[in-house]
Design a protein around this motif. Structure first.
Motif, short mmCIF file in Angstrom:
data_model
loop_
_atom_site.label_atom_id
_atom_site.label_comp_id
_atom_site.label_asym_id
_atom_site.label_seq_id
_atom_site.Cartn_x
_atom_site.Cartn_y
_atom_site.Cartn_z
N THR A 2 28.31 14.37 4.64
CA THR A 2 27.24 15.32 4.37
C THR A 2 25.98 14.53 3.97
OG1 THR A 2 27.69 15.47 1.99
CG2 THR A 2 28.92 16.99 3.46
N PHE A 3 24.87 15.23 3.87
CA PHE A 3 23.66 14.53 3.43
C PHE A 3 23.84 14.04 2.00
CE2 PHE A 3 19.35 13.92 1.92
CZ PHE A 3 18.85 13.11 2.92
N ASP A 4 24.57 14.78 1.19
CA ASP A 4 24.83 14.32 -0.18
C ASP A 4 25.61 13.00 -0.17
OD1 ASP A 4 23.46 16.34 -1.46
OD2 ASP A 4 25.23 17.62 -1.64
N ASP A 5 26.54 12.83 0.76
CA ASP A 5 27.26 11.56 0.89
C ASP A 5 26.30 10.43 1.26
OD1 ASP A 5 29.74 12.84 0.41
OD2 ASP A 5 30.01 13.24 2.55
N VAL A 6 25.39 10.71 2.19
CA VAL A 6 24.40 9.72 2.60
C VAL A 6 23.53 9.36 1.40
CG1 VAL A 6 22.38 9.32 4.08
CG2 VAL A 6 24.40 10.50 4.99
N ARG A 7 23.14 10.36 0.66
CA ARG A 7 22.30 10.15 -0.53
C ARG A 7 23.00 9.23 -1.53
NH1 ARG A 7 21.04 15.34 -1.76
NH2 ARG A 7 18.91 15.21 -1.07
N VAL A 8 24.28 9.45 -1.78
CA VAL A 8 25.03 8.62 -2.73
C VAL A 8 25.01 7.16 -2.28
CG1 VAL A 8 27.36 8.12 -3.59
CG2 VAL A 8 26.50 10.46 -3.63
N VAL A 9 25.20 6.92 -1.00
CA VAL A 9 25.20 5.55 -0.46
C VAL A 9 23.82 4.92 -0.61
CG1 VAL A 9 25.40 4.18 1.65
CG2 VAL A 9 27.10 5.94 1.15
N ALA A 10 22.80 5.58 -0.08
CA ALA A 10 21.47 4.96 0.02
C ALA A 10 20.75 4.84 -1.32
CB ALA A 10 20.62 5.74 1.01
N VAL A 16 14.93 2.93 -2.87
CA VAL A 16 15.20 4.20 -2.18
C VAL A 16 15.01 5.35 -3.15
CG1 VAL A 16 16.92 5.60 -0.96
CG2 VAL A 16 16.80 3.14 -0.54
N THR A 17 14.30 6.37 -2.71
CA THR A 17 14.07 7.56 -3.52
C THR A 17 14.35 8.81 -2.71
OG1 THR A 17 11.73 7.58 -2.92
CG2 THR A 17 12.32 6.45 -4.98
N ASP A 18 14.65 9.88 -3.44
CA ASP A 18 14.80 11.20 -2.83
C ASP A 18 13.43 11.74 -2.49
OD1 ASP A 18 17.33 12.43 -2.41
OD2 ASP A 18 17.66 12.45 -4.57
N LYS A 28 13.53 8.00 1.18
CA LYS A 28 12.38 7.17 1.51
C LYS A 28 12.50 5.81 0.82
CE LYS A 28 9.46 11.17 2.21
NZ LYS A 28 8.16 11.78 1.99
N VAL A 29 11.84 4.84 1.40
CA VAL A 29 11.76 3.50 0.83
C VAL A 29 10.28 3.18 0.66
CG1 VAL A 29 12.30 1.05 1.15
CG2 VAL A 29 13.87 2.80 2.02
N LEU A 33 9.67 6.88 5.37
CA LEU A 33 10.90 7.60 5.71
C LEU A 33 12.02 6.66 6.14
CD1 LEU A 33 12.10 10.45 5.97
CD2 LEU A 33 11.33 10.45 8.34
N LEU A 34 13.14 6.76 5.44
CA LEU A 34 14.36 6.06 5.82
C LEU A 34 15.19 6.95 6.73
CD1 LEU A 34 16.42 3.71 5.53
CD2 LEU A 34 17.27 4.87 3.48
N THR A 35 15.41 8.18 6.29
CA THR A 35 16.17 9.15 7.08
C THR A 35 15.91 10.54 6.50
OG1 THR A 35 18.35 9.62 8.05
CG2 THR A 35 18.31 9.05 5.71
N ARG A 36 16.27 11.54 7.28
CA ARG A 36 16.14 12.91 6.78
C ARG A 36 17.20 13.78 7.44
NH1 ARG A 36 13.74 17.07 9.65
NH2 ARG A 36 12.82 16.51 11.64
#
Length: 117
Positions: A2-10, A16-18, A28-29, A33-36
Motif C-alpha cells: 500500500t502507499f502506507d507501506d511505501v511511506r514506511v520504507v522511504a 524524504v518528507t510527506d 518528496k526529497v 517529487l520522489l513518488t506519489r
C-alpha cells in the motif's frame, strides 16, 4: 503493498518528507517529487524510469507495471501496489532518491550496513 507501506520504507531515508502532488499523497526529497499515489488509489507513479527500462518492466512484469498515454512522453512507469513486492518498489524508488538527495544524505545512507552503493 500500500502507499502506507511505501511511506514506511522511504521515510527512513534522509531528506524524504510527506507531501501531496495533484491532490494525492506523495513523498518528496528536498521538495522534489520522489513518488506519489495515482488518483486510482492503488497505483504508484514511479519517476526516473526511462522508456527502455519502462518497456522492459512492462514486458517482463505486466501484472505489476504499466503506463497510460498521459505518461507516454515522461520518464515514468506506473506500478500496481497490491501486486508489487517491497524489493521491487524499494529498488526503483531508492535509485530515483539518489538523483534528488544531497551528497551528504547519500553518504549517510550508504554508511548504514547493508545500504552500500
Amino acid at each position: 503493498m500500500t502507499f502506507d507501506d511505501v511511506r514506511v520504507v522511504a521515510l527512513k531515508w534522509p531528506e524524504v518528507t510527506d507531501g501531496t502532488s495533484y491532490g494525492t499523497p506523495a513523498l518528496k526529497v528536498r521538495g522534489k517529487l520522489l513518488t506519489r499515489l495515482k488518483e486510482d488509489g492503488e497505483s504508484l507513479v514511479v519517476l526516473g524510469v526511462d522508456a527502455d527500462e519502462r518497456a522492459m518492466l512492462i514486458e517482463t512484469q505486466p501484472k505489476i507495471f504499466y503506463f497510460t498515454d498521459h505518461y507516454r512522453d515522461w520518464p515514468i512507469v506506473l506500478l500496481r501496489l497490491p501486486k508489487a513486492r517491497r524489493q521491487a518498489v524499494e529498488g526503483l524508488l531508492l535509485r530515483h532518491w539518489r538523483t534528488l538527495a544531497s551528497k551528504r544524505a547519500i553518504k549517510a545512507l550508504e554508511a548504514i550496513p547493508g545500504r552500500g552503493p
